[in-house]
Design an enzyme around this catalytic site. Structure first.
Site, mmCIF file in Angstrom:
data_model
loop_
_atom_site.group_PDB
_atom_site.id
_atom_site.type_symbol
_atom_site.label_atom_id
_atom_site.label_comp_id
_atom_site.label_asym_id
_atom_site.label_seq_id
_atom_site.Cartn_x
_atom_site.Cartn_y
_atom_site.Cartn_z
ATOM 1 N N HIS A 1 -42.283 -12.420 -12.936
ATOM 2 C CA HIS A 1 -42.587 -13.859 -12.975
ATOM 3 C C HIS A 1 -43.865 -14.012 -13.798
ATOM 4 O O HIS A 1 -44.719 -13.115 -13.785
ATOM 5 C CB HIS A 1 -42.928 -14.421 -11.599
ATOM 6 C CG HIS A 1 -41.897 -14.256 -10.532
ATOM 7 N ND1 HIS A 1 -41.713 -13.091 -9.839
ATOM 8 C CD2 HIS A 1 -41.026 -15.156 -9.998
ATOM 9 C CE1 HIS A 1 -40.756 -13.268 -8.932
ATOM 10 N NE2 HIS A 1 -40.321 -14.496 -9.010
ATOM 11 N N ASP B 1 -46.926 -13.063 -11.932
ATOM 12 C CA ASP B 1 -47.139 -11.643 -11.598
ATOM 13 C C ASP B 1 -48.020 -10.958 -12.633
ATOM 14 O O ASP B 1 -48.770 -10.041 -12.308
ATOM 15 C CB ASP B 1 -45.813 -10.858 -11.588
ATOM 16 C CG ASP B 1 -44.764 -11.479 -10.710
ATOM 17 O OD1 ASP B 1 -45.135 -12.147 -9.739
ATOM 18 O OD2 ASP B 1 -43.561 -11.276 -11.004
HETATM 19 C C1 XLS Z 1 -37.011 -14.537 -3.678
HETATM 20 C C2 XLS Z 1 -36.352 -14.164 -4.912
HETATM 21 C C3 XLS Z 1 -37.238 -14.038 -6.141
HETATM 22 C C4 XLS Z 1 -36.418 -14.053 -7.391
HETATM 23 C C5 XLS Z 1 -37.175 -14.328 -8.630
HETATM 24 O O1 XLS Z 1 -36.431 -14.502 -2.598
HETATM 25 O O2 XLS Z 1 -35.655 -12.970 -4.685
HETATM 26 O O3 XLS Z 1 -38.054 -12.932 -6.064
HETATM 27 O O4 XLS Z 1 -35.713 -12.854 -7.568
HETATM 28 O O5 XLS Z 1 -37.915 -15.485 -8.531
#
Ligand code: XLS
Ligand code: CA
Ligand code: CA
Length: 441
Positions: free
Chosen positions: A106, A109
């Site tokens: 993301h 991140d």
């Molecule tokens: C959250 C999600 C997230 C997505 C990406 O539950 O898994 O991490 O994979 O935003």
């Protein structure tokens, strides 16, 4: 392949993780994932296309709603910019020590958000350049990136589905920036996960309008991406709830209905997460199969939940039965194509050694390698496929075929409904016992 060396080595004392086979007692080695082993014409590495999730591996620090961090990272620094750079060095050191071909992230991140949206954009573009250098140096590729439009408090009422237009525009600013970054990094897919695209109460929600706004945003993202040269797939990641009470991309079936409702099936597919499928009351393989049946399996978030509590616990996958059933669906789909197996999984809060990060990924990779081997055995042996083919054989000729081809009406069909009917066993226990033989022979 040698591992990536930044200014410092962060995972000291741990070298490249190698295949040592199932007799090895070394926890820092693969027991089953033998990357060059050829199965059904492709190496394990080519089949499994593993990806490392930046957020869980390098950001999650063990904190939960009941307690603070339990994990400390040697790359963390009080200065946010130094922190971002050191984290990127550590990430590429880890990914290359594990020899994983892909990673996912993301915006939030990889780059600190700064004090305002201008700084957000500057910081993210600067970090994209840093990530590109590390990609070029190592050959590690971007499976997908995504926008975090759920953590910041401004998104508390949703992002694309927010009742305030200004917030919708803010989400667009982030999505556009992240698509630009994707192109810069040669991303193979771009993900939308709508954690806050849903509602907490219908008393304050115009669901029809919110869903239409989400559709508009996905169309705009597609149009922009195509205009600026993104050729990969946009992926919707279904999840029924958490953090919202109800999320619009509830499961594979409802996400696909949404994709089709907005005419997006040539550009969008699904990113299926195991733990989200189970949270929706399905099995992992169910949601994968729904996507395959619609030609819309994009990529996979490989993790597992907890059978007793049903939350999105994001555990590393160790259940080989589930991995086998998932790989069976994937192999019959001709593989993952441009998708991969991204470990959207985190160490448990009390797995506090840095070594645990390696062991967790090794266990996940070994589990899917085992799943791949067993799934291939099942397909080659053919008994289960033959069973299913036979089960539907009354539709292969005669009236059954006419029915399938739409060459019958209800009256005609009803005239055939007067035969003496036999009970034909579904033989589930026989098939389960057969599966055990493939697993353990
Ligand atoms: C959250 C999600 C997230 C997505 C990406 O539950 O898994 O991490 O994979 O935003
Ligand atoms: Ca999850
Ligand atoms: Ca996920």
């Amino acid at each position: 392949m040698s591992y990536f060396k930044g200014e410092k080595e962060y995972f000291k004392g741990i070298g490249n993780i190698e295949f040592e086979g199932k007799k090895s007692d070394n926890p820092l080695s693969f027991k089953f994932y033998d990357k060059d082993k050829v199965i059904a014409g492709k190496t394990m590495k080519e089949h499994l296309r593993f990806a490392c999730a930046y957020w869980h591996s390098f950001n999650a620090n063990g904190s939960d709603p009941f307690g603070g961090p339990t994990m400390s990272f040697p790359f963390n620094d009080a200065d946010p910019k130094t922190n971002d750079i050191q984290k990127a060095d550590a990430a590429f050191e880890f990914i290359t020590k594990m020899d994983m071909p892909y990673y996912c992230f993301h915006d939030a991140d990889v780059a600190n958000p700064g004090k305002n949206v201008d700084e957000y954009q500057v910081n993210l573009h600067a970090m994209a350049k840093e990530l590109k250098k590390r990609q070029d140096a190592t050959g590690v590729k971007l499976l997908w990136n995504t926008t975090n439009a759920f953590s910041d408090k401004v998104f508390m009422n949703g992002a694309a589905t927010n009742p305030e237009f200004d917030v919708v525009a803010r989400a667009a600013l982030q999505i556009k920036t992240c698509i630009d970054v994707n192109i810069e990094l040669g991303g193979e897919n771009y993900v939308f996960w709508g954690g806050r695209e849903g509602y907490m109460s219908l008393l304050n929600t115009d669901m029809k309008r919110e869903r239409e706004h989400l559709g508009k945003m996905l169309i705009m993202a597609r149009d922009y991406g195509r205009k600026v040269g993104f050729t990969g797939k946009f992926l919707i990641e279904p999840k029924p709830m958490e953090p919202s009470k109800h999320q619009y991309d509830f499961d594979a079936q409802s996400s696909i209905a949404f994709i089709k409702e907005y005419g997006l099936e040539n550009d969008y597919a699904c990113n299926i997460e195991a733990n989200h499928a189970t949270l929706a009351g399905h099995t992992f393989e169910h949601d994968l199969q729904v996507c395959v049946d619609n030609g819309l399996l994009g990529s996979v978030d490989a993790n597992q939940g907890d059978a007793q509590n049903g939350w999105d616990t994001d555990e590393f996958p160790s259940d080989v039965y589930t991995a086998t059933k998932a790989m069976l669906v994937i192999l019959k789909n001709g593989g993952l194509h441009a998708g991969g197996l991204n470990f959207d999984a985190k160490r448990r809060r009390n797995s506090t050694d840095l070594e645990d990060l390696f062991i967790a990924h090794i266990s996940g990779m070994d589990s899917f390698a085992l799943g791949l081997e067993v799934a291939d055995k099942i397909i080659r042996d053919g008994k289960i496929d033959q069973f299913v083919t036979n089960r539907y054989s009354s539709f292969d000729s005669g009236n059954g075929k006419k029915f399938e081809e739409g060459k019958m009406d209800l009256e005609g069909l009803a005239t055939l409904g007067n035969k003496d009917l036999k009970l034909i066993s579904g033989r589930q226990e026989y098939l389960e016992a057969l599966l055990n033989r493939y697993m353990f022979s």
